[in-house]
Design a protein around this motif. Structure first.
Motif, short mmCIF file in Angstrom:
data_model
loop_
_atom_site.label_atom_id
_atom_site.label_comp_id
_atom_site.label_asym_id
_atom_site.label_seq_id
_atom_site.Cartn_x
_atom_site.Cartn_y
_atom_site.Cartn_z
N ILE A 142 0.83 -1.21 0.00
CA ILE A 142 0.00 0.00 0.00
C ILE A 142 0.86 1.26 0.00
CG2 ILE A 142 -0.27 0.34 2.51
CD1 ILE A 142 -3.01 0.52 -0.23
N VAL A 143 2.09 1.15 0.49
CA VAL A 143 3.01 2.30 0.47
C VAL A 143 3.50 2.56 -0.94
CG1 VAL A 143 5.16 3.26 1.36
CG2 VAL A 143 3.71 1.86 2.85
N ILE A 144 4.04 1.52 -1.57
CA ILE A 144 4.58 1.66 -2.93
C ILE A 144 3.45 1.92 -3.92
CG2 ILE A 144 5.98 0.58 -4.73
CD1 ILE A 144 7.14 -1.23 -2.48
N GLY A 145 2.42 1.12 -3.83
CA GLY A 145 1.29 1.28 -4.75
C GLY A 145 0.50 2.54 -4.53
N GLY A 146 0.66 3.14 -3.34
CA GLY A 146 -0.09 4.35 -3.03
C GLY A 146 0.27 5.53 -3.91
N LEU A 147 1.42 5.45 -4.58
CA LEU A 147 1.82 6.56 -5.45
C LEU A 147 0.82 6.76 -6.59
CD1 LEU A 147 3.93 8.70 -6.03
CD2 LEU A 147 5.19 7.01 -7.37
N ALA A 148 0.31 5.65 -7.14
CA ALA A 148 -0.67 5.76 -8.22
C ALA A 148 -1.96 6.39 -7.71
CB ALA A 148 -0.96 4.38 -8.81
N GLY A 149 -2.38 6.00 -6.51
CA GLY A 149 -3.60 6.57 -5.95
C GLY A 149 -3.46 8.00 -5.51
N ALA A 150 -2.21 8.46 -5.35
CA ALA A 150 -1.97 9.83 -4.91
C ALA A 150 -1.87 10.81 -6.07
CB ALA A 150 -0.68 9.89 -4.08
N ILE A 178 1.03 14.68 0.05
CA ILE A 178 0.06 14.62 1.15
C ILE A 178 -0.77 13.34 1.06
CG2 ILE A 178 -2.05 15.68 2.08
CD1 ILE A 178 -0.79 18.42 1.39
N ILE A 179 -1.31 13.06 -0.12
CA ILE A 179 -2.13 11.85 -0.28
C ILE A 179 -1.28 10.59 -0.14
CG2 ILE A 179 -3.73 10.61 -1.78
CD1 ILE A 179 -4.48 13.22 -3.07
N PHE A 180 -0.06 10.64 -0.64
CA PHE A 180 0.85 9.50 -0.54
C PHE A 180 1.11 9.12 0.92
CE2 PHE A 180 5.26 7.90 -0.18
CZ PHE A 180 5.14 6.75 -0.93
N LEU A 181 1.32 10.12 1.78
CA LEU A 181 1.57 9.85 3.19
C LEU A 181 0.29 9.58 3.98
CD1 LEU A 181 4.31 12.56 3.85
CD2 LEU A 181 4.64 10.08 3.66
N GLN A 218 3.59 1.94 12.94
CA GLN A 218 3.77 2.51 11.60
C GLN A 218 2.68 3.54 11.28
OE1 GLN A 218 6.38 1.78 9.19
NE2 GLN A 218 7.18 1.25 11.22
N ILE A 219 1.48 3.28 11.75
CA ILE A 219 0.40 4.26 11.57
C ILE A 219 0.77 5.58 12.24
CG2 ILE A 219 -1.94 4.84 12.35
CD1 ILE A 219 -2.74 1.95 11.77
N PHE A 220 1.32 5.51 13.44
CA PHE A 220 1.69 6.75 14.15
C PHE A 220 2.82 7.46 13.40
CE2 PHE A 220 3.92 9.28 17.31
CZ PHE A 220 2.86 9.97 17.88
N LEU A 221 3.82 6.71 12.94
CA LEU A 221 4.94 7.30 12.21
C LEU A 221 4.47 8.03 10.96
CD1 LEU A 221 7.94 7.73 11.57
CD2 LEU A 221 7.95 5.44 10.53
N TYR A 222 3.65 7.37 10.17
CA TYR A 222 3.17 7.99 8.94
C TYR A 222 2.22 9.15 9.23
CZ TYR A 222 5.28 4.91 5.49
OH TYR A 222 6.18 4.27 4.67
N SER A 223 1.52 9.09 10.34
CA SER A 223 0.64 10.20 10.71
C SER A 223 1.45 11.45 11.03
CB SER A 223 -0.23 9.81 11.91
OG SER A 223 -1.08 8.74 11.58
N VAL A 224 2.59 11.27 11.68
CA VAL A 224 3.48 12.40 11.95
C VAL A 224 4.01 12.99 10.64
CG1 VAL A 224 5.68 13.10 12.98
CG2 VAL A 224 4.14 11.59 14.24
N LEU A 225 4.47 12.11 9.75
CA LEU A 225 4.96 12.57 8.45
C LEU A 225 3.85 13.28 7.67
CD1 LEU A 225 7.06 9.46 7.38
CD2 LEU A 225 7.91 11.64 8.27
N LEU A 226 2.64 12.76 7.75
CA LEU A 226 1.50 13.39 7.08
C LEU A 226 1.27 14.79 7.63
CD1 LEU A 226 -1.08 13.40 5.33
CD2 LEU A 226 -2.24 12.23 7.23
N ALA A 227 1.27 14.92 8.96
CA ALA A 227 1.03 16.23 9.57
C ALA A 227 2.07 17.25 9.12
CB ALA A 227 1.04 16.10 11.09
N VAL A 228 3.32 16.82 9.03
CA VAL A 228 4.38 17.72 8.56
C VAL A 228 4.16 18.10 7.10
CG1 VAL A 228 6.86 17.93 8.10
CG2 VAL A 228 6.07 16.85 10.23
#
Length: 305
Positions: A142-150, A178-181, A218-228
Motif C-alpha cells: 500500500i506504500v509503494i502502490g499508493g503513489l498511483a492513488g496519490a 500529502i495523499i501519498f503519506l 507505523q500508523i503513528f509514524l506515517y501520521s506524523v509525516l503526514l502532519a508535517v
C-alpha cells in the motif's frame, strides 16, 4: 432488469472511492490557476475532470476483475457484482476497455498529451502493478502502490496548465505527497480490522506479516509525516490562514486517533480511524480550495480616509 445491470456496472467503478479521487483532482485544477479561470481553462478543466473520472472508474473495474478470487474470500468485498455473478469477466473487461479508450481520447484530443500520459500511467500503476504484483508480493504494497492513488491532484493540475509553468511540477507534487503519506495510516487502520480476511486470502498486509502492534506504530509514524507534509502548502505560499486554521483542527484529531490506536478501547476503534481519515482528506482539500478563493469571496478592505 436493465436498471439492475446499470447499478452493477456502476458498482464496478467503486463510485465512493472514485468520488474522493476526482475531488482531489478538481482541487488540483483550481489551485493550478491563479485567480479565476478563463473560459479555455474551464473547458480544459471540465474535459480533464471527465477523462480522469472515466480512467479512475476503468482502473476500479480492472481491479475488481483481477481481484475477483480474493474479493470472494473477504467479507468486505464478497458482495461485488463480479463475485456474485451479476456480471461476467468478459463484460467487465469490455466495460473497462471502453472507459479507458473514451478517457484517453478525451484527454489526448481535447485536453493535452501530458495529462493523458500521466493518467494512463496512474491507471496502470493501480490496476495492474499494484493489483497484480505489489498487493500479493510485499507488506509495503500500500506504500509503494499508493503513489498511483496519490496522483489525481497532479493529473488535475496538468489538465489546466500542461505542466508548462516553472513551478507546476513542484506545487502539484506537494499535493501528491500529502495523499501519498495519508494512504498508509488510512489503509492500515482498515487492514487491522480486516486482518483475518487478508490472512484468509493470503494477502501480505502489514498486520498479517508483522503483527498489529508493529502496524500501529507505523500508523503513528506515517501520521506524523503526514502532519508535517500538510504544512508545506503554507510554507511554500500555496495556502494561507484559513487552510492553516482548518489544518490545526484536522491534524489534531488525526494525531489523536494515531495515538489512541496504540492502545485502542475496542476492536472497532481502527474502523473509526479509517472513517475519520476519509473525512480528514476531504476536509483538508476543501480547506485548500476555499482558502485559494478566499480573496475573491471577501469584500475589498475599506480605504483609509
Amino acid at each position: 432488469m436493465a436498471m439492475v445491470n446499470v447499478r452493477d456496472y456502476w458498482d464496478l467503478t467503486k463510485p465512493k472511492v472514485v468520488a474522493l479521487i476526482v475531488f482531489t483532482a478538481l482541487v488540483g485544477m483550481c489551485l493550478a490557476i491563479p485567480g479565476m479561470p478563463t473560459a479555455e481553462q474551464v473547458r480544459a478543466g471540465l474535459l480533464g475532470f471527465l477523462g480522469i473520472w472515466l480512467a479512475a472508474s476503468a482502473a476500479a473495474a480492472i481491479n475488481q476483475l483481477l481481484d475477483a478470487q480474493i474479493d470472494a474470500q473477504m467479507a468486505r468485498t464478497s458482495w461485488r457484482p463480479l463475485v456474485v455473478g451479476k456480471v461476467k469477466p468478459a463484460q467487465v473487461l469490455v466495460f473497462a476497455g471502453i472507459l479507458t479508450l473514451i478517457s484517453m481520447a478525451i484527454l489526448v484530443l481535447w485536453v493535452n498529451v501530458i495529462t493523458a500520459v500521466l493518467t494512463f500511467a496512474s491507471l496502470i500503476g493501480y490496476a495492474v502493478i499494484y493489483t497484480v504484483y505489489l498487493k500479493r508480493a510485499t507488506p509495503q504494497n500500500i506504500v509503494i502502490g499508493g503513489l498511483a492513488g496519490a496522483a489525481p491532484p497532479l493529473l488535475g493540475w496538468a489538465a489546466v496548465t500542461g505542466m508548462e509553468g516553472p513551478w507546476d511540477w513542484g506545487y502539484s507534487l506537494l499535493l501528491v505527497l500529502i495523499i501519498f503519506l495519508w494512504t498508509p495510516p488510512h489503509f492500515w487502520a482498515l487492514a487491522i480490522f480486516r486482518r483475518a480476511d487478508y490472512a484468509k486470502a493470503s494477502i501480505p498486509m502489514l498486520p498479517v506479516t508483522h503483527g498489529v502492534e508493529y502496524t500501529r506504530r507505523q500508523i503513528f509514524l506515517y501520521s506524523v509525516l503526514l502532519a508535517v507534509s500538510t504544512l508545506l502548502p503554507v510554507v511554500f505560499g500555496m495556502s494561507g490562514v484559513l487552510y492553516l486554521g482548518g489544518l490545526v483542527v484536522l491534524n489534531g484529531m488525526f494525531m489523536w486517533y494515531a495515538w489512541r490506536i496504540q492502545s485502542p478501547p475496542d476492536e472497532l476503534f481502527s474502523m473509526k480511524m479509517f472513517r475519520y481519515s476519509i473525512i480528514y482528506l476531504m476536509a483538508l482539500f476543501a480547506f485548500l480550495l476555499v482558502d485559494h478563493y478566499l480573496l475573491f469571496l471577501l469584500p475589498p478592505p475599506m480605504a483609509v480616509q
